[in-house]
Design a protein around this motif. Structure first.
Motif, PDB file in Angstrom:
ATOM      1  N   ARG A 241     -30.744 -47.664   8.093  1.00  0.00           N
ATOM      2  CA  ARG A 241     -32.196 -47.504   8.225  1.00  0.00           C
ATOM      3  C   ARG A 241     -32.788 -46.861   6.969  1.00  0.00           C
ATOM      4  NH1 ARG A 241     -31.359 -45.318  13.401  1.00  0.00           N
ATOM      5  NH2 ARG A 241     -32.094 -43.305  12.605  1.00  0.00           N
TER       6      ARG A 241
ATOM      7  N   GLY B  85     -29.123 -37.898   3.520  1.00  0.00           N
ATOM      8  CA  GLY B  85     -29.813 -38.151   4.781  1.00  0.00           C
ATOM      9  C   GLY B  85     -31.311 -37.994   4.711  1.00  0.00           C
TER      10      GLY B  85
ATOM     11  N   ASP C 167     -24.028 -35.514   7.757  1.00  0.00           N
ATOM     12  CA  ASP C 167     -23.182 -36.118   8.794  1.00  0.00           C
ATOM     13  C   ASP C 167     -24.072 -37.053   9.614  1.00  0.00           C
ATOM     14  OD1 ASP C 167     -21.198 -36.742  10.533  1.00  0.00           O
ATOM     15  OD2 ASP C 167     -21.306 -34.857  11.671  1.00  0.00           O
ATOM     16  N   GLN C 168     -24.127 -38.329   9.201  1.00  0.00           N
ATOM     17  CA  GLN C 168     -25.039 -39.271   9.833  1.00  0.00           C
ATOM     18  C   GLN C 168     -24.304 -40.558  10.197  1.00  0.00           C
ATOM     19  OE1 GLN C 168     -28.068 -39.791   6.881  1.00  0.00           O
ATOM     20  NE2 GLN C 168     -26.719 -40.706   5.378  1.00  0.00           N
ATOM     21  N   SER C 169     -24.855 -41.259  11.162  1.00  0.00           N
ATOM     22  CA  SER C 169     -24.241 -42.501  11.621  1.00  0.00           C
ATOM     23  C   SER C 169     -24.473 -43.616  10.612  1.00  0.00           C
ATOM     24  CB  SER C 169     -24.841 -42.915  12.966  1.00  0.00           C
ATOM     25  OG  SER C 169     -26.222 -43.229  12.810  1.00  0.00           O
ATOM     26  N   TYR C 170     -23.668 -44.651  10.735  1.00  0.00           N
ATOM     27  CA  TYR C 170     -23.815 -45.813   9.854  1.00  0.00           C
ATOM     28  C   TYR C 170     -25.172 -46.477  10.070  1.00  0.00           C
ATOM     29  CZ  TYR C 170     -22.569 -50.128   7.424  1.00  0.00           C
ATOM     30  OH  TYR C 170     -22.544 -51.179   6.550  1.00  0.00           O
ATOM     31  N   THR C 171     -25.636 -46.449  11.333  1.00  0.00           N
ATOM     32  CA  THR C 171     -26.943 -47.033  11.657  1.00  0.00           C
ATOM     33  C   THR C 171     -28.065 -46.311  10.926  1.00  0.00           C
ATOM     34  OG1 THR C 171     -26.134 -47.645  13.856  1.00  0.00           O
ATOM     35  CG2 THR C 171     -28.520 -47.645  13.523  1.00  0.00           C
ATOM     36  N   LYS C 172     -27.997 -44.980  10.895  1.00  0.00           N
ATOM     37  CA  LYS C 172     -29.035 -44.216  10.196  1.00  0.00           C
ATOM     38  C   LYS C 172     -28.988 -44.507   8.698  1.00  0.00           C
ATOM     39  CE  LYS C 172     -30.903 -39.648   9.256  1.00  0.00           C
ATOM     40  NZ  LYS C 172     -30.773 -38.177   9.412  1.00  0.00           N
ATOM     41  N   THR C 173     -27.777 -44.613   8.155  1.00  0.00           N
ATOM     42  CA  THR C 173     -27.636 -44.924   6.729  1.00  0.00           C
ATOM     43  C   THR C 173     -28.288 -46.256   6.406  1.00  0.00           C
ATOM     44  OG1 THR C 173     -25.560 -43.678   6.594  1.00  0.00           O
ATOM     45  CG2 THR C 173     -25.985 -45.290   4.858  1.00  0.00           C
TER      46      THR C 173
ATOM     47  N   SER D 160     -30.747 -31.176  11.650  1.00  0.00           N
ATOM     48  CA  SER D 160     -29.484 -31.649  12.238  1.00  0.00           C
ATOM     49  C   SER D 160     -28.930 -30.670  13.264  1.00  0.00           C
ATOM     50  CB  SER D 160     -28.446 -31.872  11.129  1.00  0.00           C
ATOM     51  OG  SER D 160     -28.207 -30.668  10.412  1.00  0.00           O
TER      52      SER D 160
END
Length: 246
Positions: free
Chosen positions: A136, A183, A128-134, A245
């Protein structure tokens, strides 16, 4: 024997992924758009060659004047131009068609892996990760691939070493989408691959030859997912991810 078994297993994953893709029509829509883009691109390039570049160069060649004793050069030049336009350029385009297809298809291949893994490996849900982390994480894997190929260009002239290194890069690259979905940072995938080098190499050797046919690349993407979830990913990785997480 274990090394040989691992090598064989990786190769089997590549072939299994191709088989899975072609026997599951629901996965085909993820592969067709980039293929159409590449075909349109190539059609435009060939049209430009036939309608503009080839006639222009031929007109230039005809306008050249050679001394009588060098008149044979006109024929040689004509043959060279014909070979360049109708043999060399098509071969170059054919060589890079897989690269272009993969480049245009990368975004949809991410979605393809997500759709496949949700149904095939529900016990390994994505992080469960943000689009920004994806983004990166993806950027990190792109950088890793670029650096790896720079090293390869220094080694490719060494026949056996270059072949093995190229196969290892190729095999690892098909694990990136699954690792991003979980992730995991580049450093995590490196450790995972280090424990399964022969499996990744076996996959990469098959993928190197198969990806010359663009239609097979989506199957290799699926095969990479199969290899990742059946051999690379382990319970310790998932536990560590949950702790981070939490």
């Amino acid at each position: 024997m274990k090394a040989l078994d691992d090598l064989t297993y990786g190769a089997e994953c590549a072939l299994r992924g191709i088989r899975v893709f072609f026997t599951r029509p629901r996965l085909w829509p993820y592969a067709l758009p980039p293929l159409l883009v590449v075909l349109l691109l190539y059609a435009g390039i060939l049209a430009a060659l036939i309608c503009w570049a080839a006639p222009g160069l031929r007109e230039w060649a005809v306008g050249l004047s050679f001394p009588e004793w060098l008149s044979w050069l006109q024929t040689v030049l004509d043959w060279c131009l014909s070979a360049f336009f109708w043999v060399v350029i098509p071969l170059i385009l054919l060589y890079f068609i897989g690269t272009f297809y993969e480049m245009f298809g990368n975004m949809l291949f991410d979605i393809l892996v997500d759709a496949f893994e949700k149904k095939e490996y529900p016990e390994h849900p994505g992080a469960d990760q943000s689009y920004t982390k994806t983004l990166r994480l993806t950027a990190g894997y792109i950088l890793l691939t670029i650096v790896s190929y720079l090293v390869y260009f220094l080694l490719f002239w060494v026949p056996v070493v270059g072949f093995i290194f190229r196969g290892a890069i190729c095999g690892r690259s098909y694990l990136h989408d699954s690792a991003v979905r979980q992730g995991f940072h580049v450093s995590v995938l490196k450790k995972q691959v280090a424990k399964n080098r022969m499996s990744v190499l076996g996959f990469g050797i098959i993928a190197r030859f198969a990806e010359a046919i663009p239609f097979l690349i989506p199957g290799l993407v699926i095969g990479g997912s199969i290899l990742y979830h059946t051999r690379i990913l382990n319970a310790d990785d998932l536990s560590a991810r949950k702790k981070l997480s939490a």
